[in-house]
Design a protein around this motif. Structure first.
Motif, PDB file in Angstrom:
ATOM      1  N   GLY A   1       0.222  32.627  -6.403  1.00 52.01           N
ATOM      2  CA  GLY A   1       1.256  32.695  -7.440  1.00 52.01           C
ATOM      3  C   GLY A   1       1.862  34.084  -7.508  1.00 52.01           C
ATOM      4  N   LEU A   2       3.184  34.152  -7.421  1.00 49.83           N
ATOM      5  CA  LEU A   2       3.909  35.397  -7.729  1.00 49.83           C
ATOM      6  C   LEU A   2       4.632  35.080  -9.031  1.00 49.83           C
ATOM      7  CD1 LEU A   2       5.442  36.432  -4.257  1.00 49.83           C
ATOM      8  CD2 LEU A   2       3.152  36.854  -5.135  1.00 49.83           C
TER       9      LEU A   2
ATOM     10  N   GLU B   1       4.266  45.170  -5.026  1.00 49.48           N
ATOM     11  CA  GLU B   1       3.096  44.424  -5.508  1.00 49.48           C
ATOM     12  C   GLU B   1       3.181  42.942  -5.122  1.00 49.48           C
ATOM     13  OE1 GLU B   1       0.572  46.047  -6.660  1.00 49.48           O
ATOM     14  OE2 GLU B   1       1.752  47.898  -6.576  1.00 49.48           O
ATOM     15  N   LEU B   2       4.376  42.357  -5.236  1.00 47.61           N
ATOM     16  CA  LEU B   2       4.515  40.944  -4.846  1.00 47.61           C
ATOM     17  C   LEU B   2       4.344  40.805  -3.334  1.00 47.61           C
ATOM     18  CD1 LEU B   2       7.372  39.409  -7.059  1.00 47.61           C
ATOM     19  CD2 LEU B   2       4.989  39.833  -7.629  1.00 47.61           C
TER      20      LEU B   2
ATOM     21  N   GLU C   1       9.021  45.344   2.044  1.00 45.74           N
ATOM     22  CA  GLU C   1       7.765  45.907   1.533  1.00 45.74           C
ATOM     23  C   GLU C   1       6.557  45.330   2.269  1.00 45.74           C
ATOM     24  OE1 GLU C   1       7.055  48.359  -0.426  1.00 45.74           O
ATOM     25  OE2 GLU C   1       8.988  48.792  -1.352  1.00 45.74           O
ATOM     26  N   MET C   2       6.656  44.055   2.686  1.00 46.09           N
ATOM     27  CA  MET C   2       5.560  43.494   3.500  1.00 46.09           C
ATOM     28  C   MET C   2       5.425  44.267   4.800  1.00 46.09           C
ATOM     29  SD  MET C   2       6.187  39.417   3.067  1.00 46.09           S
ATOM     30  CE  MET C   2       4.903  38.906   4.214  1.00 46.09           C
ATOM     31  N   PHE C   3       6.576  44.623   5.357  1.00 43.60           N
ATOM     32  CA  PHE C   3       6.594  45.383   6.611  1.00 43.60           C
ATOM     33  C   PHE C   3       5.891  46.730   6.432  1.00 43.60           C
ATOM     34  CE2 PHE C   3       8.670  48.372   9.532  1.00 43.60           C
ATOM     35  CZ  PHE C   3       8.489  47.720  10.740  1.00 43.60           C
ATOM     36  N   LEU C   4       6.157  47.386   5.270  1.00 51.88           N
ATOM     37  CA  LEU C   4       5.525  48.686   5.009  1.00 51.88           C
ATOM     38  C   LEU C   4       4.017  48.531   4.786  1.00 51.88           C
ATOM     39  CD1 LEU C   4       8.170  50.263   2.585  1.00 51.88           C
ATOM     40  CD2 LEU C   4       7.804  50.803   5.016  1.00 51.88           C
ATOM     41  N   CYS C   5       3.625  47.380   4.254  1.00 54.00           N
ATOM     42  CA  CYS C   5       2.217  47.124   3.950  1.00 54.00           C
ATOM     43  C   CYS C   5       1.443  46.753   5.226  1.00 54.00           C
ATOM     44  CB  CYS C   5       2.162  46.002   2.910  1.00 54.00           C
ATOM     45  SG  CYS C   5       0.554  45.440   2.455  1.00 54.00           S
TER      46      CYS C   5
ATOM     47  N   GLY D   1       3.078  39.260 -12.107  1.00 53.26           N
ATOM     48  CA  GLY D   1       1.647  39.145 -11.827  1.00 53.26           C
ATOM     49  C   GLY D   1       1.444  38.394 -10.519  1.00 53.26           C
ATOM     50  N   VAL D   2       0.330  38.668  -9.842  1.00 59.41           N
ATOM     51  CA  VAL D   2      -0.004  37.961  -8.601  1.00 59.41           C
ATOM     52  C   VAL D   2      -1.378  37.328  -8.777  1.00 59.41           C
ATOM     53  CG1 VAL D   2      -0.487  38.188  -6.127  1.00 59.41           C
ATOM     54  CG2 VAL D   2       1.277  39.620  -7.177  1.00 59.41           C
ATOM     55  N   TYR D   3      -1.504  36.078  -8.345  1.00 56.15           N
ATOM     56  CA  TYR D   3      -2.817  35.427  -8.378  1.00 56.15           C
ATOM     57  C   TYR D   3      -3.041  34.667  -7.078  1.00 56.15           C
ATOM     58  CZ  TYR D   3      -7.055  33.461 -10.259  1.00 56.15           C
ATOM     59  OH  TYR D   3      -8.383  33.162 -10.473  1.00 56.15           O
TER      60      TYR D   3
END
Ligand code: ADP
Ligand code: MG
Length: 490
Positions: free
Chosen positions: A122-123, A199-200, A238-242, A445-447
């Motif tokens: 969940g995002l 964060e997402l 941001e996924m790329f940076l992560c 929030g992320v779950y």
């Protein structure tokens, strides 16, 4: 009326200069969206609507809703995995609402054949307004003072396609700039740094890792045309940076229908020869997103596959307005949250909500709304803006449906009276002037978890959306509200 500028005043020339420089600053930071004329093209883009200065938010109120977000994440996850509760909430809705019926039927199919992927991702975005209790007052000598009673009240909990994390992430920096141009003295902690996109994105990467195949991709399931595509793109940036090894693909429902398959042997979802680890839905939350039964078949195929869904169909159903109304009943939060203090903190954010199911309680709610329509909002179980009924429209609408089962497809909510302030709104084609505004605060929030195991749970930053007083709805892409950030005051 309250404003971050407090006692600072400008002449017209000064304000135009701040506007011009800040607009360019926003463009340099990528606060941009596609145009209404060319919604499918990134050849020509424009700045997204934004507030020139941040809007005032009491620090305590923001801290409170941020602190409870991980508990909210967990609670909504547990709601989604509690079939008995979901069924009780939605049994009347699905009798009259074809869209939610179709989602419900998909959930029945996957439950009966055995869920292929026990993990949901969940995002989320939990939206609030700063409610002013009736009779609350502001100290006229200090325009930036906090009214004597402000409470964060929940508007809704978004479980699918929670947007604007990408566009809002750089905005605090732009606001530090505009405030500085205006000569406002402030501490950086009053315009706190914020990166919900990061964060997402981390949540998506965690989902991908949990799937456990490094060659499998993350699919962004999107609409086409999509004006807000750059908001989505910042997440994959941001996924790329992560972790730059995560393959990402953008796919429409139509693409998935034409080129996607679910392998019969092991329920693997495959698109263009690539195994899918995570399907991140940025479409699929309105009836219009499904152009035909084929698109519904595709949704079913995705849900039956072992790809991790963000959100899974049970998450999407848990995010309906009806479930949120049922959570307001005594004991409902406590079914999921055993810590009494935490349950109370969650409950304190709830405004009154009423079921309109057939029967005496529903009749009473309808009578209340007809007698005093300005104090209520009527909501169908839809997402994405433009569906609610407000004020003078409530009476004729309820009068028309009050004797039919159709009313069970709606819930009634007490109308929040948000704290009014002043700010300049920068919107393409709109003259800039000091306007009376209200704000809505979103907490991301992320779950990630299964029915009984939590894998990842985080608070993921904030968003403010600001609109002029008198605008009922809050749609940003359609130009009703503007991106904003909080200026914290004590
Ligand atoms: P949607 O799923 O369409 O976003 P929301 O419940 O968020 O539906 O309602 C849309 C907008 O209507 C909100 O962004 C907010 O501006 C306004 N709104 C919703 N509920 C209330 C309420 N109880 N009081 C005041 N305004 C509300
Ligand atoms: Mg909303």
């Amino acid at each position: 009326m309250a404003t971050v500028l407090d006692t600072i005043s400008f002449n017209e020339k000064k304000i135009q200069e701040i506007v011009k420089k800040t607009k360019e600053h926003a463009l340099l930071h990528g606060i941009v969206m596609r145009t209404e004329e060319l919604p499918a093209s990134s050849e020509k883009v424009q700045y997204a609507p934004f507030a020139l200065f941040p809007s005032l938010v009491p620090r305590k109120a923001l801290v409170k809703v941020k602190d409870i977000q991980p508990h909210f994440n967990k609670m909504m996850h547990m709601v989604a995995y509690d079939m008995e509760f979901l069924q009780r909430c939605l049994s009347n809705v699905v009798k009259v609402d074809d869209f939610n019926k179709r989602l419900w039927d998909i959930l029945q199919v996957v439950t009966e054949e055995g869920i292929a992927q026990p993990i949901s991702l969940g995002l989320f975005r939990n939206d609030f307004m700063m409610d002013m209790k009736k009779g609350a007052s502001v100290d006229p000598a200090s325009p930036a003072s906090i009214p004597d009673s402000i409470q964060m009240k929940q508007i809704e909990f978004n479980m699918i396609a929670s947007s604007f994390a990408g566009l809002v992430s750089p905005l605090y920096d732009v606001h530090r700039y505009s405030l500085t141009l205006a000569g406002k003295q402030f501490d950086d902690l009053q315009v706190p740094s914020n990166n919900p996109a990061k964060e997402l994105a981390k949540g998506l990467v965690e989902g991908w890792k949990a799937y456990g195949n490094k060659k499998a991709c993350v699919v962004f399931l999107v609409s086409d045309p999509e004006r807000n595509t750059l908001d989505q793109r910042r997440l994959d940036t941001e996924m790329f940076l992560c972790d730059r090894t995560v393959p990402v693909k953008y796919v429409t429902l139509k693409d998935m229908t034409e080129r996607g398959t679910k392998r019969i042997s092991d329920k693997t979802l495959v698109i263009d020869g690539c195994e899918v680890a995570v399907v991140y839905f940025r479409t699929g939350y309105t009836p219009e997103d499904y152009r035909s039964d084929k698109d519904w078949d595709t949704r079913l195929m995705i849900e039956r596959s072992k790809a991790i869904k963000c959100p899974s169909v049970q998450y999407q159903l848990a995010g309906t307005k009806k479930v949120q109304q049922e959570l307001c009943r005594p004991g409902a939060v406590e079914r999921f949250i055993k810590d009494a203090d935490v349950a109370l903190s969650i409950r304190e954010t709830f405004a009154y909500q009423y079921s309109l199911d057939m029967g005496e309680d529903g009749d009473d709610a309808i009578a209340k709304a007809i007698a005093d329509p300005q104090n209520y909002v009527l909501k169908p179980n839809r997402e994405g803006g433009g569906n609610n009924i407000y004020g003078d429209d409530i009476k004729p609408f309820l009068t028309k449906i009050k004797n039919s089962m159709e009313r069970a497809g709606y819930i009634l909510m007490e109308r929040i009276q948000p704290w009014q302030q002043k700010n300049y709104l920068i919107k393409f084609g709109l003259e800039v002037s000091l306007r009376n505004i209200v704000s809505e605060i979103g907490i991301y929030g992320v779950y990630l978890g299964t029915a009984d195991t939590e894998i990842y749970n985080s608070l993921a930053g904030h968003l403010v959306r600001t609109k002029t007083v008198g605008t009922d709805e809050g749609g940003l892409v359609i130009g009703l509200s503007c991106l904003d950030t909080p200026f914290l005051i004590d």
